[in-house]
Scaffold this motif. Structure first.
Motif, PDB file in Angstrom:
ATOM      1  N   TRP A 113      -4.855 -12.923  -4.527  1.00  0.00           N
ATOM      2  CA  TRP A 113      -4.404 -11.775  -3.735  1.00  0.00           C
ATOM      3  C   TRP A 113      -4.212 -12.153  -2.272  1.00  0.00           C
ATOM      4  CZ3 TRP A 113      -2.550  -7.128  -4.857  1.00  0.00           C
ATOM      5  CH2 TRP A 113      -2.808  -6.588  -6.131  1.00  0.00           C
ATOM      6  N   MET A 165       0.803  -1.222   0.000  1.00  0.00           N
ATOM      7  CA  MET A 165       0.000   0.000   0.000  1.00  0.00           C
ATOM      8  C   MET A 165       0.843   1.283   0.000  1.00  0.00           C
ATOM      9  SD  MET A 165      -3.107   0.796   2.616  1.00  0.00           S
ATOM     10  CE  MET A 165      -4.548  -0.064   2.065  1.00  0.00           C
ATOM     11  N   ALA A 190     -12.434  -6.853  -2.018  1.00  0.00           N
ATOM     12  CA  ALA A 190     -11.609  -7.500  -3.051  1.00  0.00           C
ATOM     13  C   ALA A 190     -12.474  -8.415  -3.917  1.00  0.00           C
ATOM     14  CB  ALA A 190     -10.477  -8.287  -2.395  1.00  0.00           C
ATOM     15  N   ILE A 238      -8.497  -0.837  -2.598  1.00  0.00           N
ATOM     16  CA  ILE A 238      -8.627  -2.217  -3.087  1.00  0.00           C
ATOM     17  C   ILE A 238      -9.258  -2.234  -4.479  1.00  0.00           C
ATOM     18  CG2 ILE A 238      -9.863  -4.391  -2.669  1.00  0.00           C
ATOM     19  CD1 ILE A 238      -9.209  -4.091   0.303  1.00  0.00           C
ATOM     20  N   LEU A 287      -2.967  -6.313   0.059  1.00  0.00           N
ATOM     21  CA  LEU A 287      -3.922  -5.206   0.018  1.00  0.00           C
ATOM     22  C   LEU A 287      -4.105  -4.480   1.341  1.00  0.00           C
ATOM     23  CD1 LEU A 287      -6.562  -6.965  -2.266  1.00  0.00           C
ATOM     24  CD2 LEU A 287      -4.974  -5.134  -2.917  1.00  0.00           C
ATOM     25  N   CYS A 288      -3.858  -5.144   2.453  1.00  0.00           N
ATOM     26  CA  CYS A 288      -4.076  -4.483   3.747  1.00  0.00           C
ATOM     27  C   CYS A 288      -3.112  -5.066   4.780  1.00  0.00           C
ATOM     28  CB  CYS A 288      -5.534  -4.694   4.166  1.00  0.00           C
ATOM     29  SG  CYS A 288      -5.940  -3.923   5.748  1.00  0.00           S
ATOM     30  N   VAL A 301      -4.981 -10.673   0.718  1.00  0.00           N
ATOM     31  CA  VAL A 301      -5.857  -9.542   1.001  1.00  0.00           C
ATOM     32  C   VAL A 301      -5.463  -8.892   2.327  1.00  0.00           C
ATOM     33  CG1 VAL A 301      -8.252  -8.823   1.376  1.00  0.00           C
ATOM     34  CG2 VAL A 301      -7.708 -10.561  -0.336  1.00  0.00           C
ATOM     35  N   VAL A 315      -7.009  -3.818  -7.448  1.00  0.00           N
ATOM     36  CA  VAL A 315      -7.486  -5.124  -7.914  1.00  0.00           C
ATOM     37  C   VAL A 315      -8.060  -5.016  -9.330  1.00  0.00           C
ATOM     38  CG1 VAL A 315      -9.184  -6.947  -7.470  1.00  0.00           C
ATOM     39  CG2 VAL A 315      -7.813  -6.027  -5.584  1.00  0.00           C
TER      40      VAL A 315
END
Ligand code: GLA
Length: 366
Positions: free
Chosen positions: A156, A76, A192, A142, A110-111, A158, A146
């Protein structure tokens, strides 16, 4: 016209290269790479940066691997450094390289509580962002990332590392948790899934084979599965060492997560020649950092053991990815002890196969 001439030259060069390559492959088995031995098992991946994608290392990647993970480029803080700015170049170069050479891509991640820019958690007045604002930003992030790679990234990570390091606690007290509560995890998966309904969605963590950690990750996964959150698998980072995990720990972990109907992927494999010392930051005076024959033998044994288990579980394990290409560069040269050389991979500092490599690929001859 000019363009056509150039592409003609490229086509001829490509034809020559292909015919040389096929001659080579029919005459020598050294053309065979790690991924080829594992074709009927699972893809073999590697974590890369944009610099790896040209010259010698590009050829090396194409020979041995058929899946890529961005070591940093999709995190990120790197890909979304400011509220209205995305930095796509490095991530694009990795996805394009993979696409042009027929490699799969694992999206990572993603996080996460680390490598996230500070702006994410602040509002316009510089105060802590509200839950609504943070979830709105998470969704926007996201969706942007994505959707950009929809159809090109098949899986992914996530949420990364949401379990606390303290074995008596459950979820990590990160800013995500402090501001949004436990919910941020389920929300991240839902966003996602909405952004790319075909992507496989994973929860990724380390030390997942240690029984106390495994139980807590299991508890989280069970909650998500029971709540019908779109989660499809667990990533075992596999930052292991010649001392752990044990055979039983690894087998139990794979069994336990599969029992929830989840896929298992090995996402960041390396085999440190030192014990795990998360808190240790200094190199001890006089400490040697040579790969001694004794250490190498232990590493061969450990790699052989875990790959045996992976192969036996090929129905449950859907990918195995190494964290970095070779002992020439590994994140473990700087972590947890700055400047201590480590040798955690299957290839040496000259990109040549180590003993452990031959042990990992020669399984059929046993
Ligand atoms: C964790 C992260 C990876 C990477 C490693 C260290 O395992 O998931 O992205 O940062 O730490 O390189």
């Amino acid at each position: 016209m000019y363009r056509n001439k150039i592409s003609l030259v490229f086509s001829i060069a490509a034809l020559i290269a292909t015919s040389c390559a096929s001659k080579k492959s029919s005459s020598t088995s050294s053309h065979k790479g790690l991924k080829d031995y594992y074709r009927s098992y699972f893809p073999i991946g590697v974590a890369v940066g944009p610099k790896d994608l040209s010259g010698e290392t590009a050829d090396f990647i194409k020979k041995h691997f058929n899946s890529l993970t961005a070591e940093n480029a999709m995190k990120m803080g790197v890909i979304h450094p400011a509220e209205n700015r995305y930095a796509w170049r490095d991530a694009d170069s990795i996805v394009n390289f993979a696409h042009n050479n027929g490699l799969k891509v694992r999206g990572h991640n993603l996080c996460w509580h680390e490598q996230t820019a500070a702006w994410m958690f602040k509002d316009a007045d510089g105060k802590t962002a509200s839950r609504e604002l943070l979830l709105k930003r998470l969704k926007e992030h996201i969706f942007s990332v994505v959707k950009r790679y929809e159809g090109k990234i098949y899986v992914w990570d996530v949420v990364n590392e949401a379990i606390d390091d303290d074995s008596t606690k459950f979820l990590r007290n990160s800013q995500w948790y402090q501001i949004c509560g436990e919910d941020f995890i389920a929300k991240a998966f839902e966003y996602a899934h909405e952004a790319d309904p075909k992507a496989r969605l994973f929860y990724n963590d380390y030390n997942t084979e240690r029984p106390e950690k495994m139980e807590r990750v299991y508890r989280l996964m069970k909650k998500l599965v029971d709540a019908k959150v779109p989660v499809h698998g667990v990533g075992l980072q596999a930052h292991w060492s010649i001392y752990e995990p044990s055979e039983t720990e690894l087998r139990n972990t794979i069994e336990k997560f599969s029992s929830l109907g989840l896929e298992v992927q090995i996402t960041e494999l390396d085999m440190s020649v030192y014990p795990w010392e998360k808190e240790r930051r200094e190199r001890k005076p006089g400490e040697s950092d040579v790969l001694t024959p004794e250490l190498e033998d232990k590493q061969v044994e450990q790699y052989s053991k875990v790959f045996n288990i992976f192969r036996e579980n090929k129905e449950k394990i859907t990918s195995v990815t190494f964290w970095n290409l070779s002992d020439r560069y590994t994140w473990l040269d700087t972590y947890p002890v700055q400047g201590r050389k480590n040798y955690p991979l299957l290839f040496d500092t000259n990109l040549k196969p180590k003993k452990a490599y031959w042990e990992v690929v020669n399984f059929k001859k046993k």
